[in-house]
Design a protein around this motif. Structure first.
Motif, mmCIF file in Angstrom:
data_model
loop_
_atom_site.group_PDB
_atom_site.id
_atom_site.type_symbol
_atom_site.label_atom_id
_atom_site.label_comp_id
_atom_site.label_asym_id
_atom_site.label_seq_id
_atom_site.Cartn_x
_atom_site.Cartn_y
_atom_site.Cartn_z
ATOM 1 N N SER A 114 1.092 -8.354 1.731
ATOM 2 C CA SER A 114 2.233 -8.596 2.119
ATOM 3 C C SER A 114 3.206 -9.247 1.311
ATOM 4 O O SER A 114 4.598 -9.192 1.379
ATOM 5 N N ARG B 109 3.643 -8.930 -1.690
ATOM 6 C CA ARG B 109 3.956 -8.280 -2.862
ATOM 7 C C ARG B 109 5.228 -7.427 -2.587
ATOM 8 O O ARG B 109 5.488 -7.125 -1.563
ATOM 9 N N ASP B 110 6.037 -7.206 -3.550
ATOM 10 C CA ASP B 110 7.308 -6.383 -3.563
ATOM 11 C C ASP B 110 6.848 -4.897 -2.932
ATOM 12 O O ASP B 110 5.961 -4.268 -3.503
ATOM 13 N N PRO B 111 7.275 -4.564 -1.661
ATOM 14 C CA PRO B 111 6.800 -3.038 -1.104
ATOM 15 C C PRO B 111 7.116 -2.105 -2.234
ATOM 16 O O PRO B 111 6.238 -1.048 -2.175
ATOM 17 N N LEU C 173 3.930 -1.247 -4.537
ATOM 18 C CA LEU C 173 2.610 -1.310 -3.646
ATOM 19 C C LEU C 173 2.336 0.443 -3.906
ATOM 20 O O LEU C 173 3.130 1.200 -3.446
ATOM 21 N N ASP D 59 -2.528 0.870 -1.879
ATOM 22 C CA ASP D 59 -2.212 -0.652 -1.221
ATOM 23 C C ASP D 59 -1.794 -0.507 0.059
ATOM 24 O O ASP D 59 -2.121 -1.379 1.070
ATOM 25 N N ARG D 60 -1.052 0.486 0.444
ATOM 26 C CA ARG D 60 -0.135 0.618 1.688
ATOM 27 C C ARG D 60 -1.280 0.997 2.797
ATOM 28 O O ARG D 60 -1.357 0.507 3.771
ATOM 29 N N LEU E 83 -3.313 -2.333 3.473
ATOM 30 C CA LEU E 83 -2.449 -3.269 4.110
ATOM 31 C C LEU E 83 -2.434 -2.746 5.654
ATOM 32 O O LEU E 83 -2.768 -3.730 6.531
ATOM 33 N N ARG E 84 -2.159 -1.647 5.819
ATOM 34 C CA ARG E 84 -2.159 -0.875 7.234
ATOM 35 C C ARG E 84 -3.471 -1.325 8.003
ATOM 36 O O ARG E 84 -3.634 -1.568 9.128
ATOM 37 N N TYR F 29 3.738 -0.977 12.516
ATOM 38 C CA TYR F 29 3.693 0.358 12.502
ATOM 39 C C TYR F 29 4.083 1.207 13.750
ATOM 40 O O TYR F 29 3.091 2.175 14.026
#
Length: 858
Positions: free
Chosen positions: A725, A727-729, A732, A736-737, A740-741, A784
């Protein structure tokens, strides 16, 4: 007799026109005469000379009209000589269109009813050639079909009467052949001009020489002919005009200088200058410029400057004479040699500004490029070089500098930039050099220069990226823009190395192989697997079992693996390990081979992958210790393997060992997520095991272990969430996404499972954990909201409320979840990456039934 008459040379293709001119194109000779008498379409008279000329023109045209009328009205014999005389008079009066029309009709038309004699026929064809040639020249046209027509007409004239082509016509024919790029035939026609006509002969011989010098090596003058011999012929010819002789001397000198004989040039020039009437005219000025150039090439700078200053003194050379520009360039070179860069700049700039369209421009801009580079102004230097290259190539200017001169200068700029570690600047100089060869093959050294510079820039960009402890770039933490720029340069390096390999293939097999490998490496590092596979394969076939070829096999297998072609990867790596088991490449093959096994058939081949990885960790290799990169990679890979095949306790063991040995892995979300997942899934395995009968002591131990697994998983998921979270989106990647989810949702699952596990053992903490689970699921569902995974959180919230006995809240949450389910297409929750397991569905179904019973019971 019907032959093809001349046609209007303004047409794009004379052969498309019908025999005979259209009636409307036939001018009225009477109208022409009237126009001349009335002055229509002519300029006003300008003084006594024009007034005297008018009666002559009027008289000539009146006689022409009289001849025409007599010829037309005379019957039955056509007076062809008189008619052809009329055409001659029209040509002399520059009435070319009328002459062409008259040749077409009535003369050509009369052939059918009245035969024409051989002499008159030859004259007819000759005048037809004259008309087309002179008309095209007057209109400023250069139409190939018209040139071809002139040649055909003169040839027909010659077939009828060889003597009809006099000196002017032979000169005209030679000029036409030059326009058709037929130098050899043009020279033959010049040779046919009688020596008694020196003006025509020498002027056309000069034209042939000029064209031959423009074309250089491409010029084809015919057997036994050379530019040098032709120049001697003009220089020594009896009756040669002084300006033609001096021109020949000038060109001879240029040839000597270009051939590298400045001493001979000086020796020949000095007496020629003494023979001149005056050393102050333009012809003398041009020779002084060449004398200065010869002295400069001999290294006699003072003598060169003296001659050049004389040439540039007032009144010697005209202000638009290109020789003046050449002198300014040479004076700029002298100032540059004296390190007076400001003066050199001014000389070059003056030459470039005053002679932009002349052959002076390339040399002037080349000098400016060198001066700007020496002054530390690379941008201006490159602009000047680009102009010089454009002049030499695109505009085809003849100059004292050529492609080779420009290439030498640009090569020096390239080397200077490399020495100062200015890679981008060096690349630009190399790219400008490449432009010199736009019409032909690029020399291998220029291609190699471009390849190595692109690779060096790519390497430099990769050095800027954060590194893993293994020394490899951390692609997760890397700036995607920098990474993409590096890959672009790697790809360009691959293109140029491949081109270099092709250029040297026949000349040097070893250099060819090296460039082939460099191209494959560059393509591979640019993530261009298809190109890399092709060139690695070619290199391996070429080099066999050479050590670098063994390493190339591993690279080839990895490229196949990246393309999802695990079978090819396994075939390559198994053969390598079989044929060269003790080689370093065989050791490097372990990790990719293990991954390939899993891609082919995870359920069947994972023991083979495990065996490979354990061979590294088990001490079978003396060159591998826990501190080595191979040991580290094998340990982490084995933990990931166990996680992947459901061996969760063994995965936890190896991944925890990896984190303990290599503390930097604490910042690797991939390893942390695999360990968190292994702990969470191991807790589910324990949940199923605890359903079985077992001794109380064992049950107590397993329950405690389950709590440890859930606590550890919860901690790790939270770390992953915080890490990703932050990090710069935009930086990613897809993995990574997903991590994270899923970490967001699995935090809730861990709290839920732990709360459910402690319901009887610790009710108070259980309720706290259920409340915590609701918070975590709600946060995930909101973050989400558009993701199908939000359904997982919504169903689990229903389950949490029921566990807490809050049925009203559970019913509200249940309706929200059902509404969300109806919004989703059936395929939405079937994806492998959605954290909605069978267990989630089963628990929601159980909650649905419980809610239904509660409602019906109430």
């Amino acid at each position: 007799m019907a032959d093809v008459p001349p046609t209007d040379p303004s047409a794009d293709d004379a052969s498309d026109q019908a025999d005979g001119a259209a009636e409307e194109s036939k001018p009225s000779l009477i109208a022409v005469v009237k126009d001349k008498l009335s002055g229509a379409g002519s300029e006003p008279l300008r003084g006594k000379r024009d007034r005297l000329a008018l009666p002559l023109v009027v008289g000539s045209l009146a006689l022409t009209l009289a001849g025409l009328i007599q010829w037309v009205t005379a019957a039955p014999v056509a007076d062809y000589p008189a008619a052809l005389d009329t055409v001659e008079e029209l040509l002399e009066a520059s009435e070319f269109d009328q002459a062409i029309a008259y040749l077409n009709d009535p003369i050509s038309v009369s052939f059918a009813r009245e035969p024409i004699g051989t002499v008159d026929l030859a004259r007819f064809y000759a005048l037809s050639g004259d008309a087309v040639s002179m008309s095209q020249a007057a209109k400023g046209l250069d139409v190939r079909s018209n040139h071809e027509r002139v040649v055909a007409l003169y040839e027909r004239a010659r077939q009828s009467d060889p003597l009809v082509l006099d000196a002017p016509r032979l000169a005209r024919l030679a000029s036409t052949l030059l326009a058709l790029d037929d130098l050899s035939s043009a020279l033959e026609e010049v040779r046919a001009i009688p020596v008694t006509e020196p003006a025509w002969r020498h002027s056309m011989l000069r034209a042939v020489i000029e064209r031959a010098m423009e074309e250089g090596d491409r010029a084809e003058l015919g057997p036994g002919e050379s530019v040098a011999e032709l120049l001697v012929e003009i220089r020594d010819a009896p009756g040669v005009a002084p300006e033609n002789r001096m021109w020949a001397v000038e060109q001879q000198t240029r040839l000597r200088l270009e051939a590298g004989y400045p001493e001979r040039a000086v020796t020949a020039l000095l007496p020629e200058i003494q023979r001149m009437d005056s050393p102050f005219g333009p012809e003398a000025g041009r020779l002084f410029v060449l004398l200065g150039r010869a002295y400069l090439e001999l290294g006699h700078v003072d003598d060169a400057e003296k001659q050049l200053k004389h040439a540039t003194s007032e009144g010697v050379l005209g202000p638009r004479d290109p020789a003046l520009g050449e002198a300014l360039v040479l004076l700029g070179r002298i100032a540059q040699l004296s390190e007076d860069l400001e003066l050199a700049h001014d000389r070059y700039q003056e030459a470039a500004a005053r002679f932009p369209e002349q052959g002076v421009s390339p040399a002037a801009h080349l000098g400016l490029g060198e001066v700007f580079a020496a002054l530390g102004e690379p941008r201006d230097a490159m602009l000047a070089y680009q102009r010089a290259v454009a002049d030499i190539t695109e505009r085809g200017m003849t100059s004292t500098v050529d492609v080779e001169d420009a290439a030498i200068s640009l090569t020096q700029r390239f080397r200077d930039s490399i020495a100062r570690d200015q890679l981008l600047e060096a690349l630009q100089y190399a790219q400008i050099t490449e432009q010199l060869y736009a019409d032909g093959p690029v020399p291998p050294d220029v291609t190699e220069r471009l390849a190595t510079t692109h690779r060096a820039i790519a390497d430099s960009l990769m050095e800027q990226l954060p590194k893993l402890p293994t020394g490899e770039p951390d692609l997760v933490e890397s700036d995607p823009v920098t990474l993409e720029e590096a890959r672009s340069h790697f790809y360009s390096a691959g293109e140029y190395f491949a081109a270099h390999a092709e250029a040297v293939e026949l000349g040097d097999p070893q250099v060819y192989a090296g460039s082939l490998l460099s191209a494959a490496d560059a393509y591979d590092r640019s993530a261009s697997e298809l190109e890399a596979i092709a060139l690695f394969t070619e290199y391996i076939d070429l080099q066999g079992d050479e050590p670098r070829a063994l390493s190339a096999r591993v690279r080839l297998a990895k490229a196949h693996l990246a393309r999802g072609n695990a079978e090819s990867s396994v075939s390559i790596l198994e053969r390598l390990r079989l044929e060269h088991p003790r080689s370093q490449p065989a050791a490097e093959a372990v990790i990719p081979l293990a991954r390939a096994y899993l891609l082919i058939n995870e359920s069947e081949r994972w023991p083979d992958a495990e065996r490979l990885l354990l061979s590294v960790l088990g001490g079978g290799r003396t060159d591998v210790s826990p501190e080595s990169p191979d040991y580290r990679a094998a340990l982490v890979e084995l933990g990931l393997l166990y996680r992947r095949v459901g061996q969760h306790p063994r995965a936890i063991e190896k991944l925890e060992e990896s984190l303990s040995r290599y503390t930097d892995l604490e910042e690797d979300p991939r390893v942390l997520f695999a360990l968190a997942d292994a702990c969470r899934l191991a807790s589910l395995d324990l949940y199923e095991t605890l359903k079985s009968a077992m001794p109380q002591s064992e049950r107590f131990e397993l329950r405690g272990l389950r709590v440890e697994r859930l606590d550890r998983a919860s901690e790790l998921y939270e770390r992953i969430r915080a890490m990703l979270s932050a990090r710069d989106p935009a930086r990613l990647n897809d993995l990574d996404r997903v991590m994270l989810r899923n970490a967001m949702f699995y935090r809730g699952d861990c709290a839920y499972d732990l709360a459910d596990h402690l319901v009887d053992e610790n009710p108070e903490r259980s309720r706290e954990l259920f409340d915590r689970a609701i918070e975590l699921y709600d946060a995930a569902a909101q973050l989400y909201a558009r993701d199908p995974a939000s359904l997982v959180a919504m169903t689990q919230i229903v389950n949490c409320y029921l566990k807490l006995g809050q049925n009203r809240q559970a019913e509200t949450a249940h309706e929200r979840a059902r509404s969300r389910l109806r919004e989703l297409p059936e395929s939405a929750w079937r994806g492998d990456n959605i954290p909605m397991t069978r267990r989630h569905w089963e628990e929601w179904l159980e909650s649905t039934l419980q809610l239904g019973q509660d409602i019906s019971g109430s």
